[in-house]
Design a protein around this motif. Sequence first.
Motif, PDB file in Angstrom:
ATOM      1  N   PRO A 113       0.731  -1.514   0.124  1.00 57.37           N
ATOM      2  CA  PRO A 113      -0.080  -0.005   0.174  1.00 57.37           C
ATOM      3  C   PRO A 113       0.972   1.397  -0.290  1.00 57.37           C
ATOM      4  N   ASN A 114       0.556   2.341  -0.140  1.00 56.17           N
ATOM      5  CA  ASN A 114       0.872   3.761  -0.169  1.00 56.17           C
ATOM      6  C   ASN A 114       0.499   4.223   0.962  1.00 56.17           C
ATOM      7  N   GLN A 115       0.107   3.762   1.829  1.00 58.01           N
ATOM      8  CA  GLN A 115      -0.950   4.661   2.686  1.00 58.01           C
ATOM      9  C   GLN A 115      -1.271   3.591   4.018  1.00 58.01           C
ATOM     10  N   PHE A 116      -1.422   3.987   5.003  1.00 54.95           N
ATOM     11  CA  PHE A 116      -2.506   2.923   5.534  1.00 54.95           C
ATOM     12  C   PHE A 116      -3.308   4.009   7.313  1.00 54.95           C
ATOM     13  N   PHE A 117      -4.013   3.383   7.367  1.00 53.78           N
ATOM     14  CA  PHE A 117      -4.951   3.552   8.371  1.00 53.78           C
ATOM     15  C   PHE A 117      -5.015   2.698   9.790  1.00 53.78           C
TER      16      PHE A 117
ATOM     17  N   LEU B 177       6.563  -2.791   3.617  1.00 54.21           N
ATOM     18  CA  LEU B 177       5.191  -2.515   4.153  1.00 54.21           C
ATOM     19  C   LEU B 177       4.550  -1.446   3.572  1.00 54.21           C
ATOM     20  N   LEU B 178       5.019  -0.538   2.946  1.00 56.29           N
ATOM     21  CA  LEU B 178       4.326   0.798   2.641  1.00 56.29           C
ATOM     22  C   LEU B 178       6.090   1.460   1.515  1.00 56.29           C
ATOM     23  N   THR B 179       4.817   1.681   0.182  1.00 55.15           N
ATOM     24  CA  THR B 179       5.521   2.357  -1.142  1.00 55.15           C
ATOM     25  C   THR B 179       5.250   3.657  -0.776  1.00 55.15           C
ATOM     26  N   ASP B 180       6.647   4.455  -1.423  1.00 51.98           N
ATOM     27  CA  ASP B 180       5.767   5.753  -2.258  1.00 51.98           C
ATOM     28  C   ASP B 180       5.154   6.012  -3.475  1.00 51.98           C
ATOM     29  N   SER B 181       4.941   6.934  -3.800  1.00 51.01           N
ATOM     30  CA  SER B 181       4.331   6.763  -5.129  1.00 51.01           C
ATOM     31  C   SER B 181       4.917   6.428  -6.804  1.00 51.01           C
ATOM     32  N   THR B 182       6.012   6.458  -6.139  1.00 48.80           N
ATOM     33  CA  THR B 182       6.981   6.580  -7.391  1.00 48.80           C
ATOM     34  C   THR B 182       7.598   5.143  -6.720  1.00 48.80           C
ATOM     35  N   GLY B 183       7.868   4.315  -6.307  1.00 49.96           N
ATOM     36  CA  GLY B 183       8.213   2.829  -5.979  1.00 49.96           C
ATOM     37  C   GLY B 183       9.867   2.929  -5.790  1.00 49.96           C
ATOM     38  N   ASN B 184      10.170   4.235  -4.959  1.00 50.12           N
ATOM     39  CA  ASN B 184      11.380   3.887  -5.326  1.00 50.12           C
ATOM     40  C   ASN B 184      11.944   4.398  -3.656  1.00 50.12           C
ATOM     41  N   TYR B 185      11.126   3.878  -2.949  1.00 52.87           N
ATOM     42  CA  TYR B 185      11.296   4.394  -1.649  1.00 52.87           C
ATOM     43  C   TYR B 185      10.386   3.117  -0.486  1.00 52.87           C
ATOM     44  N   SER B 186      10.492   2.788   0.547  1.00 49.30           N
ATOM     45  CA  SER B 186       9.653   1.039   0.734  1.00 49.30           C
ATOM     46  C   SER B 186       9.966   1.629   2.790  1.00 49.30           C
TER      47      SER B 186
ATOM     48  N   ALA C  47      14.283  -5.908  17.323  1.00 48.35           N
ATOM     49  CA  ALA C  47      13.261  -7.534  17.297  1.00 48.35           C
ATOM     50  C   ALA C  47      14.081  -8.612  16.573  1.00 48.35           C
ATOM     51  N   ILE C  48      12.731  -9.567  17.464  1.00 47.57           N
ATOM     52  CA  ILE C  48      13.155 -11.458  16.726  1.00 47.57           C
ATOM     53  C   ILE C  48      12.289 -11.343  15.289  1.00 47.57           C
ATOM     54  N   TRP C  49      13.398 -11.537  14.328  1.00 55.36           N
ATOM     55  CA  TRP C  49      11.632 -11.997  13.158  1.00 55.36           C
ATOM     56  C   TRP C  49      11.297 -13.768  13.651  1.00 55.36           C
ATOM     57  N   ALA C  50      10.439 -13.043  13.770  1.00 55.97           N
ATOM     58  CA  ALA C  50       8.943 -14.460  14.276  1.00 55.97           C
ATOM     59  C   ALA C  50       7.687 -13.636  14.371  1.00 55.97           C
ATOM     60  N   ASP C  51       6.606 -14.770  14.669  1.00 59.90           N
ATOM     61  CA  ASP C  51       5.308 -13.918  14.138  1.00 59.90           C
ATOM     62  C   ASP C  51       5.071 -13.476  16.469  1.00 59.90           C
ATOM     63  N   PRO C  52       6.014 -13.446  17.008  1.00 58.97           N
ATOM     64  CA  PRO C  52       5.383 -12.267  17.999  1.00 58.97           C
ATOM     65  C   PRO C  52       5.373 -11.051  17.993  1.00 58.97           C
ATOM     66  N   THR C  53       6.443 -11.089  17.091  1.00 56.30           N
ATOM     67  CA  THR C  53       7.249  -9.371  16.559  1.00 56.30           C
ATOM     68  C   THR C  53       5.635  -8.888  15.838  1.00 56.30           C
ATOM     69  N   GLU C  54       5.188  -7.628  15.293  1.00 59.81           N
ATOM     70  CA  GLU C  54       4.272  -6.463  14.634  1.00 59.81           C
ATOM     71  C   GLU C  54       4.937  -5.601  15.037  1.00 59.81           C
ATOM     72  N   LEU C  55       4.299  -4.716  13.320  1.00 58.02           N
ATOM     73  CA  LEU C  55       3.634  -3.304  13.403  1.00 58.02           C
ATOM     74  C   LEU C  55       2.887  -3.267  13.468  1.00 58.02           C
ATOM     75  N   TYR C  56       2.395  -2.024  13.899  1.00 55.14           N
ATOM     76  CA  TYR C  56       0.516  -1.632  14.354  1.00 55.14           C
ATOM     77  C   TYR C  56       0.588  -0.428  14.429  1.00 55.14           C
ATOM     78  N   PHE C  57      -0.991   0.290  13.708  1.00 56.05           N
ATOM     79  CA  PHE C  57      -1.056   1.155  13.298  1.00 56.05           C
ATOM     80  C   PHE C  57      -2.324   1.335  13.904  1.00 56.05           C
ATOM     81  N   ASN C  58      -2.023   2.641  15.375  1.00 58.66           N
ATOM     82  CA  ASN C  58      -3.319   2.656  16.363  1.00 58.66           C
ATOM     83  C   ASN C  58      -3.738   4.292  16.482  1.00 58.66           C
ATOM     84  N   GLY C  59      -2.894   4.408  15.461  1.00 55.37           N
ATOM     85  CA  GLY C  59      -3.010   6.330  15.423  1.00 55.37           C
ATOM     86  C   GLY C  59      -1.379   6.443  16.136  1.00 55.37           C
TER      87      GLY C  59
END
Length: 502
Positions: A35-39, A56-65, A98-110
């Motif tokens: 996605p280009n943005q998330f809520f 997880l998130l890219t800019d409109s040009t696809g150059n950065y993520s 963090a560890i590269w495994a399921d317990p690690t999570e990125l989330y957005f709640n504000g």
Amino acid sequence: MDLVNSITPLKLTQFFIISIFFSIFFQIKVESETPNQFFKGFKANPDPQISNFQPLLTDSTGNYSLSFLRVEENQLNLAIIHVKSFESIWVANLTRLAIWADPTELYFNGSLVLSDSRSGVFWSTHTDGDRVWLSNTSNLQVQKVDNGVTSPSVLWQSFDFPSNTLVENQNFTSAMTLVSSNGLYSMRLGFDFFGLYFKGESGSGSGSGRIYWRHKALEAKADVMEDQGHIYVVLKSNGFLGMYQNESVPVDIESFNSFQQPVSGVRRIRVEPDGNLKGYFWDGSSWVLDYQAIKETCELPSPCGAYGLCQPGKGCSCLDNSTDYSIDGCAPPSTQEARDFCGASYDLDHKKYNGLSRNGVELPNTELMDYQHMVSFQECQSACEGNCTCWGVVYTNTSGFCYILNYPIQSLVGVRDESKMGFFKMREGVGKDKMGLGFGVGVGLLCGAILVLGGVIGLGYYRHIKRKRERGVSGYVDDGVVVGPYKDLGNASFRSIELIER
């Protein structure tokens, strides 16, 4: 042979066109899935099948993520990646990886939060926003979207928290610090300069480390005024670092090799792991080196490591001539421990260090160091010997300047001028580790040689006995008659007759 001849230039061209098509198709597919943005409500976990970075998130040009970046195989950080080069432009300042495994999570709640259920929160923006967005200049933002307002307000942005890199048109202020990926070196602003600092030196008189390079504003077009606020630095698209106090006229310009020349891609500067500050531009396939603050290797803060000697044009050696230079340096890490050379029972007759003197040495950055004027090298050395926090001194006989080093000894520069002398403290045991290692290796080799030699001798003896038995009287006795090989029959019979006569 027929197969080789059948591959015509036309077919090769068709093959490459198809390959390029599938590459573009795959890239478009990946970008369309990111996605280009998330809520609010967004969540993501690391994918165990991904080996480098997970977009997880890219800019409109696809150059950065914005991505999960794999670190040391099983750990991760949150990073902004330049997709085509896989270079990280920004990394989050985590409390721990963090560890590269399921317990690690990125989330957005504000707030954008990286955490896991076991260890808690690793990092957070501490905001109350509505969406997360990545600009085409690599600036990650948490925004508040108000109804009826054309432009959303920015609550948090990565440009305010740079890591080791500054990108084009990004302001670098006195509240910011660029830190190298190994954490040893940093870039900060002063009143009218920007400088590079060695963070790894304790006892330097400052909690922020020792400055080893500085660029002061020339103030050719404007002066730095005390009542006009702090200066700031901007990397400009015309190929220079501009130092400003306001937005009108720069107080200084530090030009790059491509100064006032158009380039095809974006620019960036980075504090490198060796302590240098380098500038690059993207030419479409690679990052081209366009600027470096420190031109000579021996002028870097520690090119040869602790107690190393950098000789221009020759490379690295050790201050102690009896120690051979290796990739591990000239002294073990214990030499850099942040403690003084004294103790409750300290006196000059029972020093807790070994002294090392060396002629033909100098510091790489004397113009930035304090000194005391002394009449002789002996006086300069004595001032350090009785000082518990002094690690060494460098003395110039012609000027009488005595530079007292109140921090662990790093690399020095070798010079031909023998009147430039140094005295350095080395903790007791420095060199013994290497000596002990060498002694252990020597004993091991000696024991191995003895075992091999014993085995050779034993094998030779065994073969000798075996051959002797095959040639000699090695038969058996039957009723008092020796039965053996035919060639020894005469001797055996003679001895039998002799026994009968007795």
